[in-house]
Scaffold this active site. Structure first.
Site, PDB file in Angstrom:
ATOM      1  N   ASP A 217      30.862 -35.584 -16.512  1.00  0.00           N
ATOM      2  CA  ASP A 217      30.640 -36.874 -17.178  1.00  0.00           C
ATOM      3  C   ASP A 217      31.719 -37.872 -16.810  1.00  0.00           C
ATOM      4  O   ASP A 217      32.757 -37.948 -17.454  1.00  0.00           O
ATOM      5  CB  ASP A 217      30.607 -36.640 -18.689  1.00  0.00           C
TER       6      ASP A 217
ATOM      7  N   GLU B  19      32.366 -46.878 -20.396  1.00  0.00           N
ATOM      8  CA  GLU B  19      31.149 -46.307 -20.982  1.00  0.00           C
ATOM      9  C   GLU B  19      31.479 -45.387 -22.147  1.00  0.00           C
ATOM     10  O   GLU B  19      30.703 -45.285 -23.107  1.00  0.00           O
ATOM     11  CB  GLU B  19      30.367 -45.542 -19.911  1.00  0.00           C
ATOM     12  N   GLU B  20      32.630 -44.728 -22.074  1.00  0.00           N
ATOM     13  CA  GLU B  20      33.010 -43.800 -23.137  1.00  0.00           C
ATOM     14  C   GLU B  20      33.569 -44.512 -24.367  1.00  0.00           C
ATOM     15  O   GLU B  20      33.898 -43.863 -25.358  1.00  0.00           O
ATOM     16  CB  GLU B  20      34.052 -42.796 -22.613  1.00  0.00           C
TER      17      GLU B  20
ATOM     18  N   ASP C  92      34.934 -44.228 -15.880  1.00  0.00           N
ATOM     19  CA  ASP C  92      35.868 -43.819 -16.934  1.00  0.00           C
ATOM     20  C   ASP C  92      35.484 -42.459 -17.500  1.00  0.00           C
ATOM     21  O   ASP C  92      34.335 -42.016 -17.391  1.00  0.00           O
ATOM     22  CB  ASP C  92      35.938 -44.861 -18.046  1.00  0.00           C
TER      23      ASP C  92
ATOM     24  N   HIS D 229      32.693 -33.813 -22.111  1.00  0.00           N
ATOM     25  CA  HIS D 229      33.812 -34.011 -23.038  1.00  0.00           C
ATOM     26  C   HIS D 229      34.541 -32.713 -23.387  1.00  0.00           C
ATOM     27  O   HIS D 229      35.360 -32.696 -24.301  1.00  0.00           O
ATOM     28  CB  HIS D 229      33.359 -34.701 -24.332  1.00  0.00           C
TER      29      HIS D 229
END
Length: 346
Positions: free
Chosen positions: A92, A122-123, A70, A317
């Site tokens: 990421d 995970e995010e 994700d 991000h």
């Protein structure tokens, strides 16, 4: 050696561009199902999809390479320029994940059984890692794949507490109100607020506040959310009690919590990653991170764990996510060298 490097880089280019073209923000990981089915068939790695989180597990073995599929929201059209790949998740953590998949493939070809996971969420709340801990998996060693500049080995992450606070008051006409829930709670927020300053000091940061329904009526209800971060040497209960004491007239609920993690520098995974980098004439650094990762969760199912991965962590991000094919190759090589050492000592 050069031929192997070019093979890895070519395969990494193909796979990463393919995966980056698939938009997988948290809770949308099923979009990548066909990609993992293709990987399973091409690399002869058994595929299991965890039913509750839609996490992807490839291969078998007692050593796990764990990254996540994700990303944060916001699609970025993937492209490649001069062996630099751009796209959402390039850093990421689809770049590290592709490095792990290629490493697992090459290791399994050598008879070294390795499992690799593209975990979900995970995010957000790490439901993929949490589901994995509930599936009776126990691993001798786990390497978590997150961008760590290709040189850093992460041995410590802070923990987090996500707190919802609900407050109520009697609404009044704003032109004659004797009290105001927004003003009262704002004062308390300022008193309890702890600005992020350094790793060892906890932070208490308000991230969401909602109140009011009318221009000329003071609010009857107010919703507030705190993001609390703390190191392993901080006392969790003291932080919660401090907030409770300040908001005694409000309701408080812990909506999510992640324990901090710290591993010894003599941890087998740390030592094997260190030597793997040194063999490539790369100077390793042992670091600690102010945020959290799936390492915080996965520490429950192994005694040997650390985080390492290719990619510039400063680009996480952002809309400038990019990674080079050379970075991915170093990641593949490092994972392979580390696991070969761990395998020999098992």
């Amino acid at each position: 050696m050069q031929q192997e490097k070019e093979l890895v880089k070519q395969k990494a280019k193909e796979l990463l561009l393919d995966l980056l073209s698939i938009y997988t923000p948290s809770k949308n990981e099923t979009n990548a199902t066909k990609f993992f089915e293709k990987i399973s068939n091409e690399f002869n790695l058994k595929l299991e999809i965890l039913p509750d989180s839609n996490s992807f597990i490839l291969g078998e073995g007692e050593i796990l390479l764990a990254s996540h599929v994700d990303t944060v929201p916001g699609y970025i059209e993937p492209k490649i320029e001069n062996e630099v790949i751009y796209g959402r998740g390039a850093v990421d953590a689809k770049g590290p994940l592709i490095s792990m998949i290629i490493a697992a493939w090459l290791l399994n070809e050598k008879g070294i059984k390795v499992m690799v996971s593209g975990l979900a969420d995970e995010e957000s709340t790490s439901i993929g890692a949490k589901e994995l801990t509930l599936k009776n998996f126990n691993f001798k060693h786990i390497i978590v794949g997150e961008p760590s500049n290709g040189t850093d080995i992460v041995v410590e992450y802070r923990g987090s507490i996500q707190l919802d606070i609900m407050c109520e008051s009697t609404p009044e006409h704003s032109s004659s109100a004797k009290s105001n829930l927004i003003v009262d709670i704002s004062k308390k927020i300022i008193e309890v607020y702890k600005q992020p300053e350094n790793y060892d000091k906890p932070s208490i940061v308000p991230t969401i506040i909602r109140a009011g329904e009318s221009y000329n009526v003071t609010p009857a209800k107010l919703y507030l959310h705190f993001d609390v971060r703390y190191a392993i040497n901080n006392k969790r209960d003291d932080l919660i009690n401090e907030i409770k004491d300040k908001f005694q007239e409000c309701g408080l609920k812990i909506v999510d919590e992640t324990q901090p993690v710290k591993v010894s520098i003599n941890n087998p995974v740390v030592k094997s990653l260190t030597r793997a980098l040194l063999k490539q004439n790369i100077k390793p650094r042992l670091v600690r991170k102010a945020g959290t990762s799936d390492m915080n969760i996965l520490q429950k199912i192994t005694t040997s764990i650390a985080t390492y991965g290719p990619g510039n962590s400063m680009l996480e991000h952002t809309n400038q996510e990019k990674i080079t094919l050379d970075e991915i190759y170093i990641g593949v090589k490092t994972y392979m060298l580390a696991i070969e050492e761990l395998w020999q000592k098992s």
